[in-house]
Design a protein around this motif. Structure first.
Motif, PDB file in Angstrom:
ATOM      1  N   LEU A 100     -10.878  -6.686 -23.122  1.00  0.00           N
ATOM      2  CA  LEU A 100      -9.538  -6.710 -22.526  1.00  0.00           C
ATOM      3  C   LEU A 100      -9.621  -7.019 -21.035  1.00  0.00           C
ATOM      4  N   LEU A 101     -10.547  -6.394 -20.324  1.00  0.00           N
ATOM      5  CA  LEU A 101     -10.698  -6.666 -18.891  1.00  0.00           C
ATOM      6  C   LEU A 101     -11.087  -8.121 -18.629  1.00  0.00           C
ATOM      7  N   ILE A 102     -11.923  -8.682 -19.470  1.00  0.00           N
ATOM      8  CA  ILE A 102     -12.297 -10.098 -19.326  1.00  0.00           C
ATOM      9  C   ILE A 102     -11.057 -10.976 -19.464  1.00  0.00           C
ATOM     10  N   CYS A 103     -10.229 -10.688 -20.451  1.00  0.00           N
ATOM     11  CA  CYS A 103      -8.996 -11.465 -20.653  1.00  0.00           C
ATOM     12  C   CYS A 103      -8.006 -11.263 -19.502  1.00  0.00           C
ATOM     13  N   ILE A 104      -7.897 -10.037 -19.018  1.00  0.00           N
ATOM     14  CA  ILE A 104      -7.000  -9.761 -17.878  1.00  0.00           C
ATOM     15  C   ILE A 104      -7.473 -10.519 -16.649  1.00  0.00           C
ATOM     16  N   LEU A 105      -8.770 -10.509 -16.393  1.00  0.00           N
ATOM     17  CA  LEU A 105      -9.302 -11.248 -15.229  1.00  0.00           C
ATOM     18  C   LEU A 105      -9.069 -12.741 -15.372  1.00  0.00           C
ATOM     19  N   GLY A 106      -9.164 -13.263 -16.592  1.00  0.00           N
ATOM     20  CA  GLY A 106      -8.855 -14.674 -16.815  1.00  0.00           C
ATOM     21  C   GLY A 106      -7.404 -14.987 -16.486  1.00  0.00           C
ATOM     22  N   SER A 109      -6.810 -14.617 -12.679  1.00  0.00           N
ATOM     23  CA  SER A 109      -7.377 -15.771 -11.971  1.00  0.00           C
ATOM     24  C   SER A 109      -6.467 -16.987 -12.094  1.00  0.00           C
ATOM     25  N   ASP A 110      -5.951 -17.212 -13.291  1.00  0.00           N
ATOM     26  CA  ASP A 110      -5.034 -18.336 -13.489  1.00  0.00           C
ATOM     27  C   ASP A 110      -3.787 -18.197 -12.622  1.00  0.00           C
ATOM     28  N   GLU A 111      -3.195 -17.026 -12.618  1.00  0.00           N
ATOM     29  CA  GLU A 111      -1.942 -16.834 -11.884  1.00  0.00           C
ATOM     30  C   GLU A 111      -2.144 -16.920 -10.370  1.00  0.00           C
ATOM     31  N   VAL A 112      -3.189 -16.305  -9.867  1.00  0.00           N
ATOM     32  CA  VAL A 112      -3.466 -16.365  -8.427  1.00  0.00           C
ATOM     33  C   VAL A 112      -3.836 -17.789  -8.037  1.00  0.00           C
ATOM     34  N   GLY A 113      -4.700 -18.412  -8.831  1.00  0.00           N
ATOM     35  CA  GLY A 113      -5.087 -19.790  -8.553  1.00  0.00           C
ATOM     36  C   GLY A 113      -3.906 -20.738  -8.604  1.00  0.00           C
ATOM     37  N   HIS A 114      -3.016 -20.532  -9.568  1.00  0.00           N
ATOM     38  CA  HIS A 114      -1.825 -21.377  -9.716  1.00  0.00           C
ATOM     39  C   HIS A 114      -0.959 -21.337  -8.452  1.00  0.00           C
ATOM     40  N   ASN A 127      -6.495 -28.673  -8.491  1.00  0.00           N
ATOM     41  CA  ASN A 127      -5.052 -28.517  -8.594  1.00  0.00           C
ATOM     42  C   ASN A 127      -4.589 -28.584 -10.050  1.00  0.00           C
ATOM     43  N   LEU A 128      -5.112 -29.539 -10.807  1.00  0.00           N
ATOM     44  CA  LEU A 128      -4.764 -29.630 -12.230  1.00  0.00           C
ATOM     45  C   LEU A 128      -5.333 -28.453 -13.015  1.00  0.00           C
ATOM     46  N   PHE A 129      -6.556 -28.042 -12.667  1.00  0.00           N
ATOM     47  CA  PHE A 129      -7.203 -26.916 -13.348  1.00  0.00           C
ATOM     48  C   PHE A 129      -6.331 -25.669 -13.273  1.00  0.00           C
ATOM     49  N   PHE A 130      -5.792 -25.382 -12.097  1.00  0.00           N
ATOM     50  CA  PHE A 130      -4.969 -24.179 -11.956  1.00  0.00           C
ATOM     51  C   PHE A 130      -3.500 -24.428 -12.292  1.00  0.00           C
ATOM     52  N   GLU A 131      -3.034 -25.660 -12.157  1.00  0.00           N
ATOM     53  CA  GLU A 131      -1.672 -25.973 -12.568  1.00  0.00           C
ATOM     54  C   GLU A 131      -1.502 -25.677 -14.056  1.00  0.00           C
ATOM     55  N   TYR A 132      -2.504 -26.051 -14.837  1.00  0.00           N
ATOM     56  CA  TYR A 132      -2.444 -25.833 -16.280  1.00  0.00           C
ATOM     57  C   TYR A 132      -3.233 -24.609 -16.733  1.00  0.00           C
ATOM     58  N   ARG A 133      -3.573 -23.754 -15.803  1.00  0.00           N
ATOM     59  CA  ARG A 133      -4.163 -22.433 -16.051  1.00  0.00           C
ATOM     60  C   ARG A 133      -5.312 -22.480 -17.073  1.00  0.00           C
ATOM     61  N   PHE A 134      -6.391 -23.118 -16.663  1.00  0.00           N
ATOM     62  CA  PHE A 134      -7.528 -23.307 -17.562  1.00  0.00           C
ATOM     63  C   PHE A 134      -8.498 -22.129 -17.624  1.00  0.00           C
ATOM     64  N   VAL A 135      -8.402 -21.175 -16.733  1.00  0.00           N
ATOM     65  CA  VAL A 135      -9.367 -20.074 -16.738  1.00  0.00           C
ATOM     66  C   VAL A 135      -9.291 -19.297 -18.053  1.00  0.00           C
ATOM     67  N   LEU A 136      -8.094 -18.884 -18.456  1.00  0.00           N
ATOM     68  CA  LEU A 136      -7.964 -18.106 -19.686  1.00  0.00           C
ATOM     69  C   LEU A 136      -8.349 -18.938 -20.903  1.00  0.00           C
ATOM     70  N   LYS A 137      -8.063 -20.230 -20.892  1.00  0.00           N
ATOM     71  CA  LYS A 137      -8.479 -21.094 -22.001  1.00  0.00           C
ATOM     72  C   LYS A 137     -10.004 -21.076 -22.132  1.00  0.00           C
ATOM     73  N   ILE A 138     -10.687 -21.184 -21.013  1.00  0.00           N
ATOM     74  CA  ILE A 138     -12.152 -21.168 -21.028  1.00  0.00           C
ATOM     75  C   ILE A 138     -12.673 -19.797 -21.463  1.00  0.00           C
ATOM     76  N   VAL A 139     -12.049 -18.742 -20.969  1.00  0.00           N
ATOM     77  CA  VAL A 139     -12.455 -17.385 -21.359  1.00  0.00           C
ATOM     78  C   VAL A 139     -12.334 -17.216 -22.875  1.00  0.00           C
ATOM     79  N   ILE A 140     -11.205 -17.633 -23.440  1.00  0.00           N
ATOM     80  CA  ILE A 140     -10.998 -17.475 -24.877  1.00  0.00           C
ATOM     81  C   ILE A 140     -11.967 -18.361 -25.660  1.00  0.00           C
ATOM     82  N   LEU A 141     -12.225 -19.567 -25.172  1.00  0.00           N
ATOM     83  CA  LEU A 141     -13.216 -20.438 -25.819  1.00  0.00           C
ATOM     84  C   LEU A 141     -14.592 -19.781 -25.809  1.00  0.00           C
TER      85      LEU A 141
END
Length: 175
Positions: A100-106, A109-114, A127-141
């Motif tokens: 859960l903490l890993i997912c929360i941090l993802g 990170s997306d929201e702050v980066g965005h 800019n595109l990486f955080f515009e489309y919030r890729f951190v959580l996608k990578i975490v889930i992958l």
């Protein structure tokens, strides 16, 4: 629960989440945004009750947004209340605090980066990486590749993201 039903719940959640937010941000329509927020809360909660993996995602998203101070409207509060109420009635799956903490941090990170990346760099990739919030996608992958999550949950989350993006496009076309 079949992954088809779970995918539909992810799609509905993503669509209602984005459309609700755009209604408030662009049209100041709190009433319809709140109705769609209720639908989002129901879809997210049902997915969370029936899939522990979905629960990690749908619990991490509001917590990450709360920590990033992105819960900025009554429609968000209504959605969160509906989500929590249904989880309390339906039962919250047993969760690993580490996952859960890993997912929360993802999510965080997306929201702050965005919000901040445009002020920090003009690099198109970041800019595109955080515009489309890729951190959580990578975490889930990574959680799927490591066997913590099913690969189908990653697919469901990608469908959530596609639906979220499509809702934004549809909103722009209708307004």
């Amino acid at each position: 629960m079949s992954y088809i039903i779970l995918a539909i719940l992810f799609i509905l959640s993503g669509f209602f989440m984005k459309y609700s937010d755009d209604l408030v941000d662009e049209n100041n329509d709190l009433t319809f945004a709140s109705v769609l927020g209720v639908f989002c809360g129901v879809a997210s909660a049902l997915a969370s009750i029936y899939s522990v993996e979905a629960a990690y995602i749908f619990i991490a998203i509001p917590i990450g947004n709360l920590l990033a101070m992105k819960v900025d409207g009554m429609h968000h509060i209504i959605t969160l209340i509906v989500y929590i109420f249904i989880l309390l009635v339906g039962g919250i799956p047993e969760l690993s605090l580490v996952v859960l903490l890993i997912c929360i941090l993802g999510t965080l990170s997306d929201e702050v980066g965005h919000e901040l990346i445009g002020n920090v760099t003009q690099n198109k990739f970041w800019n595109l990486f955080f515009e489309y919030r890729f951190v959580l996608k990578i975490v889930i992958l990574l959680l799927a590749v490591s066997g913590v999550f099913s690969f189908w949950i990653f697919v469901c989350f990608i469908l959530f993201e596609i639906s979220y993006t499509c809702a934004g496009i549809l909103f722009e076309k209708l307004n």
